[in-house]
Scaffold this active site. Structure first.
Site, PDB file in Angstrom:
ATOM      1  N   THR A 248     125.458  -2.957 140.342  1.00  0.00           N
ATOM      2  CA  THR A 248     126.145  -3.994 138.998  1.00  0.00           C
ATOM      3  C   THR A 248     125.601  -5.036 139.229  1.00  0.00           C
ATOM      4  OG1 THR A 248     128.065  -4.138 137.956  1.00  0.00           O
ATOM      5  CG2 THR A 248     128.111  -4.282 140.225  1.00  0.00           C
TER       6      THR A 248
ATOM      7  N   LYS B   6     120.800  -5.204 138.980  1.00  0.00           N
ATOM      8  CA  LYS B   6     120.108  -3.895 139.048  1.00  0.00           C
ATOM      9  C   LYS B   6     119.018  -4.135 138.352  1.00  0.00           C
ATOM     10  CE  LYS B   6     124.101  -2.279 136.676  1.00  0.00           C
ATOM     11  NZ  LYS B   6     124.616  -1.595 135.154  1.00  0.00           N
TER      12      LYS B   6
ATOM     13  N   GLY C 100     125.148  -6.093 120.240  1.00  0.00           N
ATOM     14  CA  GLY C 100     125.341  -6.839 121.189  1.00  0.00           C
ATOM     15  C   GLY C 100     123.411  -6.710 121.667  1.00  0.00           C
ATOM     16  N   ALA C 101     122.937  -7.834 122.706  1.00  0.00           N
ATOM     17  CA  ALA C 101     121.949  -7.878 123.152  1.00  0.00           C
ATOM     18  C   ALA C 101     121.759  -7.167 124.352  1.00  0.00           C
ATOM     19  CB  ALA C 101     120.539  -8.173 121.908  1.00  0.00           C
ATOM     20  N   GLY C 102     122.578  -7.370 124.963  1.00  0.00           N
ATOM     21  CA  GLY C 102     122.297  -7.840 126.785  1.00  0.00           C
ATOM     22  C   GLY C 102     121.481  -6.563 127.370  1.00  0.00           C
TER      23      GLY C 102
ATOM     24  N   ARG D  70     122.974 -12.888 118.052  1.00  0.00           N
ATOM     25  CA  ARG D  70     123.366 -14.167 117.398  1.00  0.00           C
ATOM     26  C   ARG D  70     122.066 -14.525 117.695  1.00  0.00           C
ATOM     27  NH1 ARG D  70     128.205 -14.446 117.829  1.00  0.00           N
ATOM     28  NH2 ARG D  70     130.048 -13.387 118.291  1.00  0.00           N
TER      29      ARG D  70
END
Length: 284
Positions: free
Chosen positions: A64, A68, A128-130, A153
């Site tokens: 996790t 990664k 979101g964009a993670g 954002r």
């Protein structure tokens, strides 16, 4: 006497991980009494030494954040799926000592959606964009036939998502987070943001929404998922993703594929209920 086989989840922080609960439940169902699955607090700096210290008893690792991507230089090869998003959440150790990386998050997302009857969609929205959002785009590359609108954002995040879209063959269109309420009109909405981020959007949930995939699992339901459910629409949750990706990991580690998804889901649900009960007792 059977030889002990080991597996574990690594990350930082790791205390909250449900992976041990899910994997141990599967091992019990399969009668693999000689298998163990643990959790280890490991950050990027400590990862190389941890990997080098493993012996032949180890079958595999779950990874996790923030490992990664950090794990990739330590592997002999990675799958096409993992390469597509430059993220590995699964490492399998072969009998000849090779380290093979894979990503079960992406097929896990697809399987979780398929379980709710979502085989294809003509468009989608990603909140979101993670790192999870890039995995969502990879999953959508398989099931979405039209454009995907990402609500972000910052301009920088938007460019990252557009870049992932080009790499994955997805028509990604960027919108500002201020317009995120419009995302909820899409036939498939994938929320990849941290807890609390989408709470302000609940008044924008349409009367007849499509399918919501909210990757959070604790606390659950999120306000957005609860608002969706009140309209009797399909909701896929983070626990669904966890059990499907874990099922794929367990199969790779053990070689067994006849594992009941219900076993993993029940184990995860009970663990979350127990954790909430403990919190209530402490707060009470």
């Amino acid at each position: 006497m059977s030889t002990i086989r080991r597996a574990a989840v690594l990350g930082s922080p790791i205390a909250h991980s449900l992976s041990p609960v899910l994997h141990r439940a599967a091992y019990a169902e399969l009668g693999l009494t000689h298998w163990t699955y643990d959790r280890f607090e490991v950050d990027e700096a400590g990862l190389p030494a941890f990997i080098e210290g493993l012996d032949s008893a180890w079958a595999g690792l779950s990874l996790t954040m923030p490992l990664k991507r950090a794990i990739i230089p330590l592997l002999d090869s990675i799958s096409e799926t993992a390469s597509s998003v430059e993220a590995v959440n699964t490492v399998v150790f072969t009998e000849d000592g090779r380290r093979i990386g894979d990503n079960t998050d992406i097929p896990g997302m697809i399987a979780a959606l398929r379980e709710r009857g979502v085989e294809k969609t003509d468009s989608a929205a990603v909140l979101g964009a993670g790192a999870t959002a890039s995995s969502a785009l990879a999953a959508l590359a398989e099931i979405c036939t039209g454009p995907v609108t990402a609500y972000v954002r910052s301009k920088e995040r938007g460019e990252e998502m557009r870049g992932w879209g080009e790499r994955l063959g997805v028509d990604v269109r960027i919108s500002d987070w201020a317009d995120a309420g419009q995302a909820l009109q899409a036939p498939l909405v994938i929320a990849t943001t941290p807890a609390g981020t989408t709470d302000a959007l609940i008044d924008a949930v349409p009367d007849r929404p499509g399918t919501l995939f909210d990757v959070l699992y604790d606390p659950w339901p999120t306000p957005l998922a609860a608002a969706w459910s009140r309209r009797h629409a399909d909701v896929v949750g983070g626990l669904d993703l966890l059990v499907h990706q874990a099922l794929l990991q367990i199969s790779q580690f053990t070689g067994y594929s006849d594992i009941s998804i219900a076993t993993l889901r029940d184990a995860g649900s009970k663990a979350l209920e127990m954790a909430h009960s403990s919190k209530d007792e402490i707060n009470g």
